[in-house]
Design a protein around this motif. Structure first.
Motif, PDB file in Angstrom:
ATOM      1  N   SER A  98       0.827  -1.205   0.000  1.00  0.00           N
ATOM      2  CA  SER A  98       0.000   0.000   0.000  1.00  0.00           C
ATOM      3  C   SER A  98       0.863   1.258   0.000  1.00  0.00           C
ATOM      4  O   SER A  98       0.567   2.228  -0.686  1.00  0.00           O
ATOM      5  CB  SER A  98      -0.872   0.036   1.254  1.00  0.00           C
ATOM      6  OG  SER A  98      -2.180  -0.279   0.961  1.00  0.00           O
ATOM      7  N   ARG A  99       1.933   1.218   0.801  1.00  0.00           N
ATOM      8  CA  ARG A  99       2.815   2.398   0.871  1.00  0.00           C
ATOM      9  C   ARG A  99       3.428   2.689  -0.496  1.00  0.00           C
ATOM     10  O   ARG A  99       3.596   3.839  -0.868  1.00  0.00           O
ATOM     11  CB  ARG A  99       3.917   2.184   1.916  1.00  0.00           C
ATOM     12  CG  ARG A  99       3.411   2.162   3.337  1.00  0.00           C
ATOM     13  CD  ARG A  99       4.558   2.256   4.333  1.00  0.00           C
ATOM     14  NE  ARG A  99       5.437   1.109   4.336  1.00  0.00           N
ATOM     15  CZ  ARG A  99       5.252   0.001   5.064  1.00  0.00           C
ATOM     16  NH1 ARG A  99       4.212  -0.082   5.867  1.00  0.00           N
ATOM     17  NH2 ARG A  99       6.103  -0.996   5.012  1.00  0.00           N
ATOM     18  N   GLN A 130       0.640   4.133  -2.662  1.00  0.00           N
ATOM     19  CA  GLN A 130       0.301   5.513  -2.303  1.00  0.00           C
ATOM     20  C   GLN A 130       1.451   6.471  -2.605  1.00  0.00           C
ATOM     21  O   GLN A 130       1.351   7.670  -2.335  1.00  0.00           O
ATOM     22  CB  GLN A 130      -0.057   5.584  -0.812  1.00  0.00           C
ATOM     23  CG  GLN A 130      -1.354   4.852  -0.479  1.00  0.00           C
ATOM     24  CD  GLN A 130      -1.547   4.648   1.012  1.00  0.00           C
ATOM     25  OE1 GLN A 130      -0.591   4.676   1.790  1.00  0.00           O
ATOM     26  NE2 GLN A 130      -2.788   4.446   1.434  1.00  0.00           N
ATOM     27  N   LYS A 187       4.288   6.673  -1.124  1.00  0.00           N
ATOM     28  CA  LYS A 187       4.936   7.201   0.069  1.00  0.00           C
ATOM     29  C   LYS A 187       6.359   6.703   0.222  1.00  0.00           C
ATOM     30  O   LYS A 187       7.183   7.345   0.858  1.00  0.00           O
ATOM     31  CB  LYS A 187       4.138   6.793   1.314  1.00  0.00           C
ATOM     32  CG  LYS A 187       2.765   7.403   1.341  1.00  0.00           C
ATOM     33  CD  LYS A 187       1.900   6.747   2.368  1.00  0.00           C
ATOM     34  CE  LYS A 187       2.339   7.142   3.752  1.00  0.00           C
ATOM     35  NZ  LYS A 187       1.195   7.168   4.664  1.00  0.00           N
ATOM     36  N   GLN A 188       6.620   5.518  -0.318  1.00  0.00           N
ATOM     37  CA  GLN A 188       7.951   4.937  -0.175  1.00  0.00           C
ATOM     38  C   GLN A 188       8.343   4.235  -1.466  1.00  0.00           C
ATOM     39  O   GLN A 188       7.481   3.821  -2.235  1.00  0.00           O
ATOM     40  CB  GLN A 188       7.952   3.905   0.970  1.00  0.00           C
ATOM     41  CG  GLN A 188       7.861   4.514   2.353  1.00  0.00           C
ATOM     42  CD  GLN A 188       7.869   3.452   3.440  1.00  0.00           C
ATOM     43  OE1 GLN A 188       7.813   2.265   3.165  1.00  0.00           O
ATOM     44  NE2 GLN A 188       7.930   3.902   4.681  1.00  0.00           N
ATOM     45  N   GLN A 210      11.010  -1.819   5.771  1.00  0.00           N
ATOM     46  CA  GLN A 210      10.075  -1.612   6.873  1.00  0.00           C
ATOM     47  C   GLN A 210       9.182  -2.833   7.065  1.00  0.00           C
ATOM     48  O   GLN A 210       8.898  -3.236   8.196  1.00  0.00           O
ATOM     49  CB  GLN A 210       9.230  -0.366   6.601  1.00  0.00           C
ATOM     50  CG  GLN A 210       8.371   0.038   7.786  1.00  0.00           C
ATOM     51  CD  GLN A 210       7.705   1.385   7.565  1.00  0.00           C
ATOM     52  OE1 GLN A 210       8.252   2.266   6.910  1.00  0.00           O
ATOM     53  NE2 GLN A 210       6.508   1.544   8.107  1.00  0.00           N
TER      54      GLN A 210
END
Lengths: 421, 309
Positions: free
Chosen positions: A396-397, A400, A402-403, A411
Motif C-alpha cells: 500500500s505504501r 500511495q 509514500k515509499q 520496513q
C-alpha cells in the motif's frame, strides 16, 4: 426505628451494587424444554443459510444462530475469547491464515477425532492437527486459484475476451499477466485499472510458492525466502506499470470498486466468486473465469472449530460435522461456489460439470477442481494471517507513493520481525 | 437504670445514624468504582510488570520495568503519541471555539429556540460507529463526496487515508462534528446563569456585542471553559474508534504507515493482535499518566489565561 433505617439503606446499597454488577454478565442463550441454541460465528459468506433450515427441520430441538464479522475482526475476537475463556460461539470458523495460531492453543478446542481423516485432502487435514495429534477443525473449503475478469472491459480494451484465449495468453506466468495488463491499460475505459490492489495480487502469487512465510519448524522466513521477495518485486512491477486500482481487499472502497467497475481482473480463489456476486450484481454475465498464471496455488479456505468453552459441545460437534460432510460441501459449492476440501467430490458430475451463469457460464467446476488438484500445499505458521496484512500495508505504501519499493520492503521485514516477538 | 441504658443506646444509634448513613448512601458508588475502576487499574499495573501472553492461557513472568523500557525505545509508541497529540489539537481547539460561538448565537432570542438547542446535541447521540462509517464514505478517495466537492472547485482529489495531515484532519472533523454541539450546550447553560443586568449595564455604557462577549461572557464562563477543556482532553487522548474504523479494514495499525495510529489504538494492537498483555498494560498506564499530566497542565493554564482578563 433507627436500626431499621440503617438496615434498609444497607440493603438498598447492596442490592443496587449487585444489580449493577449482574448487568455486566449478559443474557443467557438457550432455554427450557430441552431447546438448544447453537451460535455459529463466521466471517464472510459460507453459504450455510439453507443448510441451517434443513438441519433445524431434522433436529427440532436445535436452533442455529449465525453471526458474521469481517476477516480480521472475527479472528481477533476469537483469540480474545479463547484467552479470556468466555464469549466464543459454539462453532467458530477459522481461516487458513489463522489456523496455525489456533493449533498452537489446541487445548482450547474440542478434539474432533480421526474418523474423517480419509475423506479430506491430506494437507488440509494436517493443517489443523495439533502436535499431539488432536484434530481441532473440520475443513470447509479450499481456495484454489483462478483469475476472474470482466470480459466486456477486455473487449473494450481490444484484448481477446474468450476465457481459453485469456488463459493461454498468461499460461506461462505472471510476467505475461503484467504484459497483458499493460496492453489493457493503453486502451482501457477511463477509471478502470487492471487489478484491484497489490495486497490481493500478492496473496495469489505467494500462494503458488512451495514455501511461503514459514518453514516447517515455525520459523519465519520472510527475509530469507527468495520467493517472498520475488513475489514482492513482481507486484511492485505491476503497481509501477500503473495496473493497480490501489484498493485494499475487503474495505468498503474495494466493495465500491466492484460496483463501479474499477478493475478488470481479480485473483480469484473459489470463495471470491461469492464476494463478486454480492458486490457486482449489475455486471452479472459480464464476469468470466480464466486459469491462474503459472497454474495451481491456494489462497484461503476455512475450518469449523468447536471451542471447549461452549455450553453445548456435543451438539456443536454434530452440527460442525454435518455442515462439513461431503453432501453439504457439495451443496455449498453449487450454491455459493466454495470449493470442497474433500477430493472425492471433484469427479462427481454435479461438481465437475458445474457452470455459473453469473460468470458467463464458465465451467467453474472444472477450473477450480483442476486448480485444486494441481495445488502444492504450503505450510502455514502461527502468524501467517498477520504477516499477510503487514505485507499488504507495505505494498500500500508503494501504491500511495509514500515509499520506494526498497524502503517499504525494509520496513515490512522489520515489522514482520516485530510480529515474531 | 434500664430506661437510662435504653436511651443511651438510642443516642448511640442515632449518632451512628447521622455519622454512618451518609457513608452507606455513597457506598454503592465506591463499591462499583472499586470493582470496575480501582481493581482493573491496579491489576493493569501489576500486569504491566510482567511478560504476559494472553493466548497462552495467561502464562506470565515478572520482568520489572522491562515493558516500560521497551516502550520508551519503541518508535511506534512515539509515533502513536505524536499522532494522538496532533489529532487532539486539531479537533479540540476549533471545536471549543466553535462551541462557544454557537452557544453565543443560541443565547439570543431566536425563533424555534428549543428545537435549535436540541438540534445541536443530535450529532452527539448518534452512534459513534455509524458517524465514523458515514464520514469515512464522505472522505472516500475515489467516490467520496468531499473529493467530489473539491473537484467542483478544481482542486485535485485527495487520498485522505494515505497522508498524515489529511488523515488527521479527517479524523478531527469526525470528532469535532460529534462533540461541538455537546460543548455548546454546556456553554449555553452556563451563559444563562450570567446575570442579565451585567449585559444591560454594559449596553447602557455603549459596549458592542463583541465587547460584551469578550468582557462579560468569556470571563464569567471561566470554570466551564476549564471543565470542557479538561473533559475534551481526556476524551481526545483516548481516541480509538474513529481511527480504527477510518482505516476501512479493522486492522489496528492506523493506515499503511501507521500514519493515524493513536496511543489507544497502539495499545489495542499490542494487547489484542500481538497478545502482549504486559506490554499493552504498560502502554495503558502510561496513557493514564499522560492524561493526568495533561489535565493538570490544562487546568493551570486555563485558570491563568482566564485570570488575566
Amino acid at each position: 426505628m433507627v436500626f431499621a433505617r440503617l438496615a434498609r439503606v444497607a440493603a438498598a446499597a447492596t442490592v443496587a451494587a449487585v444489580a449493577l454488577t449482574a448487568c455486566g454478565s449478559g443474557g443467557e442463550s438457550g432455554g427450557d424444554g430441552g431447546d438448544v441454541t447453537l451460535n455459529v460465528s463466521l466471517f464472510g459468506n459460507f453459504g450455510y443459510q439453507q443448510l441451517y433450515q434443513q438441519y433445524q427441520q431434522e433436529h427440532p430441538n436445535i436452533k442455529i444462530r449465525e453471526r458474521t464479522a469481517d476477516y480480521n475482526a472475527h479472528h481477533r475476537d476469537l483469540a480474545t475469547h479463547l484467552a479470556t475463556n468466555s464469549g466464543a460461539a459454539d462453532i467458530e470458523a477459522v481461516d487458513t491464515g489463522f489456523i496455525a495460531q489456533m493449533r498452537e492453543v489446541g487445548n482450547q478446542f474440542v478434539d474432533l477425532g480421526k474418523d474423517r481423516e480419509s475423506e479430506y485432502l491430506p494437507w488440509k487435514w494436517q493443517a489443523s492437527l495439533t502436535k499431539d495429534g488432536k484434530q481441532i477443525g473440520y475443513g470447509t473449503d479450499v481456495g484454489g486459484l483462478a483469475i476472474c475478469y470482466r470480459r466486456d472491459l477486455f473487449q473494450q480494451a481490444g484484448l481477446p475476451a474468450d476465457r481459453d484465449q485469456v488463459s493461454a495468453a498468461w499460461a506461462s506466468g505472471w510476467d505475461k499477466y503484467i504484459q497483458l495488463g499493460e496492453q489493457f491499460t493503453r486502451k482501457a475505459p477511463k477509471g478502470t485499472a487492471f487489478f484491484d490492489g497489490g495486497g490481493a495480487l500478492y496473496n495469489a502469487v505467494i500462494g503458488q510458492a512451495p514455501v511461503g512465510f514459514y518453514d516447517q519448524d515455525n520459523t519465519i522466513v520472510v527475509k530469507s525466502n527468495p520467493e517472498v521477495r520475488e513475489a514482492w518485486n513482481l507486484v511492485v512491477q505491476a503497481i509501477q506499470a500503473n495496473l493497480s486500482a490501489k484498493l485494499i481487499e475487503s474495505s468498503p472502497e474495494w466493495n465500491n470498486g466492484f460496483a463501479k467497475g474499477q478493475f478488470a481482473t481479480i485473483a480469484c480463489p473459489a470463495w471470491m466468486m461469492a464476494k463478486i456476486k454480492d458486490q457486482a450484481k449489475a455486471f452479472a454475465g459480464k464476469w468470466d473465469v480464466a486459469a491462474v498464471p503459472g497454474g495451481g496455488g491456494n489462497w484461503g479456505g476455512s475450518y469449523l472449530t468447536v471451542p471447549k468453552q461452549g455450553k453445548h459441545v456435543e451438539e456443536a460437534k454434530k452440527l460442525a460435522a454435518w455442515l462439513t460432510a461431503p453432501e453439504q460441501q457439495s451443496k455449498v459449492f453449487t450454491t455459493a461456489g466454495l470449493l470442497p476440501s474433500i477430493p472425492a467430490l471433484y469427479d462427481k458430475p454435479e461438481i465437475a460439470a458445474l457452470k455459473d451463469p453469473f460468470f458467463n457460464n464458465a465451467p467453474v467446476g472444472k477450473i477450480f477442481t483442476t486448480a485444486a488438484k494441481e495445488l502444492k500445499p504450503q505450510y502455514q505458521g502461527p502468524r501467517a494471517g498477520d504477516i499477510q496484512t503487514t505485507i499488504r500495508d507495505g505494498l500500500s505504501r508503494v501504491e500511495q507513493g509514500k515509499q520506494s519499493s526498497d524502503e517499504s520492503w525494509q520496513q515490512t521485514v522489520s515489522d514482520v520481525e516485530r510480529l515474531a516477538k | 437504670m434500664a430506661i437510662n441504658a435504653l436511651s443511651s443506646r438510642r443516642a448511640a444509634l442515632s449518632r451512628l445514624d447521622s455519622k454512618g448513613s451518609p457513608y452507606l448512601y455513597v457506598l454503592p458508588f465506591f463499591l462499583l468504582f472499586g470493582v470496575f475502576g480501582l481493581f482493573p487499574l491496579i491489576y493493569t499495573g501489576y500486569v504491566s510488570f510482567n511478560d504476559w501472553n494472553l493466548l497462552d492461557g495467561g502464562a506470565h513472568q515478572w520482568v520489572g520495568l522491562a515493558n516500560y523500557r521497551e516502550m520508551l525505545q519503541d518508535p511506534y509508541f512515539w509515533n502513536s503519541l505524536g499522532n494522538t497529540l496532533s489529532i487532539w489539537v486539531l479537533s479540540t481547539v476549533p471545536q471549543l471555539l466553535a462551541a462557544l460561538w454557537i452557544a453565543h448565537l443560541l443565547n439570543h432570542k431566536l425563533r424555534a429556540r428549543t428545537s435549535l438547542r436540541m438540534g445541536v446535541l443530535l450529532p452527539n447521540i448518534t452512534s459513534i460507529v455509524a458517524v465514523t462509517i458515514v464520514f469515512t464514505q464522505l472522505f472516500g478517495r475515489d467516490f467520496g463526496m468531499v473529493n467530489w466537492l473539491l473537484g467542483l472547485v478544481g482542486a485535485g482529489p485527495i487520498d485522505w487515508q494515505a497522508d498524515t495531515w489529511s488523515s488527521h484532519l479527517a479524523i478531527s472533523i469526525i470528532v469535532a462534528w460529534r462533540w461541538t454541539g455537546y460543548n455548546a450546550l454546556i456553554y449555553l447553560a452556563s451563559m444563562q446563569a450570567i446575570p442579565h443586568d451585567m449585559y444591560e449595564a454594559a449596553e447602557l455604557d455603549g459596549a458592542s456585542s463583541a465587547q460584551q462577549f469578550w468582557r462579560i461572557t468569556v470571563p464569567q464562563l471561566r470554570p466551564t471553559i476549564i471543565f470542557t477543556t479538561v473533559i475534551s482532553t481526556i476524551g481526545g487522548l483516548q481516541i480509538m474508534a474513529e481511527p480504527l474504523l477510518f482505516a476501512g479494514t479493522s486492522t489496528p495499525t492506523g493506515g499503511s504507515d501507521r500514519q493515524f495510529q493513536t496511543i489507544a489504538l497502539f495499545m489495542y494492537e499490542q494487547g489484542f493482535r500481538e497478545f502482549r498483555f504486559g506490554y499493552a498494560s504498560a502502554i495503558a498506564w502510561t496513557l493514564c499518566l499522560i492524561i493526568a499530566v495533561f489535565a493538570i497542565v490544562n487546568f493551570l493554564l486555563t485558570r491563568r489565561i482566564a485570570n488575566e482578563e
